[in-house]
Design a protein around this motif. Structure first.
Motif, PDB file in Angstrom:
ATOM      1  N   PRO A 372       5.526  45.133 -20.142  1.00 47.58           N
ATOM      2  CA  PRO A 372       5.579  43.791 -20.732  1.00 47.58           C
ATOM      3  C   PRO A 372       6.868  43.064 -20.349  1.00 47.58           C
ATOM      4  N   VAL A 375       6.900  41.414 -15.162  1.00 54.88           N
ATOM      5  CA  VAL A 375       5.959  41.192 -14.067  1.00 54.88           C
ATOM      6  C   VAL A 375       6.203  39.866 -13.352  1.00 54.88           C
ATOM      7  N   SER A 406      -3.749  47.370 -19.977  1.00 59.05           N
ATOM      8  CA  SER A 406      -2.405  46.830 -19.765  1.00 59.05           C
ATOM      9  C   SER A 406      -2.462  45.505 -19.028  1.00 59.05           C
ATOM     10  N   ARG A 410      -1.064  41.748 -20.197  1.00 56.57           N
ATOM     11  CA  ARG A 410      -0.109  40.929 -19.433  1.00 56.57           C
ATOM     12  C   ARG A 410      -0.659  39.522 -19.272  1.00 56.57           C
ATOM     13  N   GLU A 413       0.000  37.767 -22.632  1.00 57.63           N
ATOM     14  CA  GLU A 413       1.430  37.548 -22.850  1.00 57.63           C
ATOM     15  C   GLU A 413       1.968  36.399 -22.004  1.00 57.63           C
ATOM     16  N   GLU A 414       1.574  36.349 -20.748  1.00 61.59           N
ATOM     17  CA  GLU A 414       2.126  35.360 -19.827  1.00 61.59           C
ATOM     18  C   GLU A 414       1.320  34.066 -19.781  1.00 61.59           C
TER      19      GLU A 414
END
Length: 500
Positions: A372, A375, A406, A410, A413-414
């Protein structure tokens, strides 16, 4: 048993009921335990959690069973024992604070969730980190429940998951007059999480006009580096890429070309002949650079156009210990599991690539997608993330499903779509809300033709990273303290009025 049960809460199972069962059991056992026994109890819980949760790692040792097969069980056991230290630390910290200051009910629950979140964060950072199977991933298959990761990240969502998950355990030991507030808090927390997430998951994410083609060659790992296999592999990828249909960007997985493609003019010529004018190939391939200190090797994704020339590239910066390099090589008499002439060298870090005819792209190679906040280049935000991977090492185990989880987190989150090209699966197109638009299963050979989903505005987590975890924990503790103080004042004033 409770630790092992947590695996059923994660993909591919996603049995959410397991969360309160497993974590409440651990919480109730730890409530009146001293520091040293608490560490042991948490460590045993972790052995169940990781011993089952990462058992798929053993599969990679059997790819070359003659050399590494005997190490499979000891390696999984040793890694599980090391990772179990973090649940042990959470339990020890919880028990230590409880001994010094007796928290009751909801405050004890909040303390345990805080200790768990802190040690999960440490697990993601210490000794290069291994944030696999975070508590938040129990929610990844639930569209609304995974959305709060856009605000507080996976570590913050894990804090909320554990806090809410333990409330049924708190309820079982609460005094009758205190059960109503616990029930209300449970209902409010679950409803708030669901409603807040539903509002975000209801956003429209239309496709762009950029056409993608993902190629999944399904080349067994045991064959990938065998003598004479390079020609067969290239033929397979070229044949799949040439299927009828339009694409702007062609995506091949990690080390799709088992050799140094930038040094192989004949292979590049064949690839360029298969690329229509204006089209781009992003492919995984090893690379090497000669220098004064000798040859350095990199695991890269390289971009090619129809001229066959390298346009740009990205070198993996978060390498797999013992897979891509051997830590403490001078001290440990251990070989790498992967083929190659030497250890890989890490790249410089997250990087945004500009390629013709497509939006800006970040690249995460295989293992990198599990981290997390690590990236995307924070200074040069991309429009999508390309995750090139090779999960052939793990066969048909639960490992590829956990890896996909996962990648989905991501994306949330982004606020960016994630596009996965995997050698043997699971290849997928994931939108910025973590929804899978298209996928190819493990063991399938084929292509995905899909439009690139639209990116959403930068999320709070994309802007502030793991500071959101600290803010969340402080805010919840402040709220609990305020409510507790107000409750004590109310009870005090009520007692005074009754006395008078």
């Amino acid at each position: 048993m409770a630790g092992g049960l947590t695996v059923l809460a994660l993909p591919p199972f996603s049995w959410l009921i397991v969360v309160p069962v497993a974590f409440s059991a651990l919480f109730l056992v730890l409530r009146q335990v001293s520091t040293v026994p608490a560490f042991f109890i948490g460590w045993v819980f972790g052995m169940g959690q990781f011993g089952i949760g990462i058992s798929w790692i053993a599969e990679s040792f059997y790819v070359d069973a003659e050399r590494f097969g005997a190490l499979a069980i000891p390696a999984v056991a040793g890694l599980s024992a090391g990772l179990a230290i973090f649940p042990g630390m959470a339990a020890m910290l919880f028990a230590t604070i409880m001994q010094r200051r007796a928290f009751g009910g909801i405050a004890a629950n909040l303390l345990f969730a805080t200790c768990w979140a802190v040690t999960e964060w440490l697990r993601g950072h210490i000794l290069t980190g291994f944030p696999w199977n975070l508590a938040a991933y129990a929610l990844v298959d639930y569209a609304a429940l995974r959305q709060p990761a856009a605000w507080v990240g996976s570590y913050g969502l894990g804090f909320l998951t554990v806090f809410i998950g333990i409330l049924p355990g708190v309820l079982t030991v609460a005094a009758p007059k205190r059960r109503a507030p616990v029930l209300v808090l449970f209902a409010v927390a679950v409803t708030g999480l669901w409603v807040g997430g539903a509002l975000r998951s209801g956003q429209d994410v239309p496709p762009t006009d950029v056409a993608l083609r993902i190629v999944q060659g399904n080349v067994p790992q045991v064959e990938k580096w065998a003598p004479g296999s390079r020609e067969r592999t290239l033929e397979k990828y070229l044949g799949l890429s040439a299927q009828p249909g339009r694409f702007d960007v062609l995506l091949w997985p990690e080390t799709a070309f088992p050799g140094f493609l930038d040094e192989d003019a004949a292979a590049r010529a064949r690839i360029s002949a298969a690329l229509p004018d204006g089209r781009i190939l992003l492919t995984g391939a090893p690379d090497r650079v000669e220098g004064d200190g000798g040859t350095r090797y990199f695991n890269t994704v390289q971009a090619y156009d129809s001229s066959g020339e390298v346009l740009t590239g990205y070198a993996k910066h978060h390498l797999v210990p013992f897979g891509e390099y051997v830590p403490l090589k001078g001290w440990l008499p251990i070989e790498r599991l992967t083929e190659g002439l030497g250890d890989f060298t890490p790249g410089s870090g997250p990087r945004t690539l500009a390629i013709p005819g497509a939006p800006l792209v970040a690249v995460a190679i295989c293992y990198e997608i599990i981290f997390p906040g690590q990236v995307v280049d924070d200074l040069f935000r991309p429009d999508w993330i390309f995750n090139a991977t090779n999960d052939a090492w793990f066969g048909t185990t639960i490992g590829p499903e956990q890896h996909l989880a996962s990648a989905r987190m991501r994306a949330v989150e982004e606020g960016l779509p994630v596009v996965r090209a995997a050698n043997t699966g699971i290849s997928a197109v994931i939108d910025a809300k973590g929804e899978i638009i298209a996928r190819l299963e493990t063991g399938q050979t084929g292509v995905i033709d899909a439009s690139l989903p639209t990116a959403l505005a930068p999320t709070p987590y994309a802007r502030f990273g793991d500071w959101t975890l600290l803010a969340l924990i402080c805010a919840v503790w402040a709220l609990a303290f305020t409510v507790g103080l107000a409750g004590r004042r109310f009870n005090s004033e009520k007692s005074k009025s009754e006395d008078s």
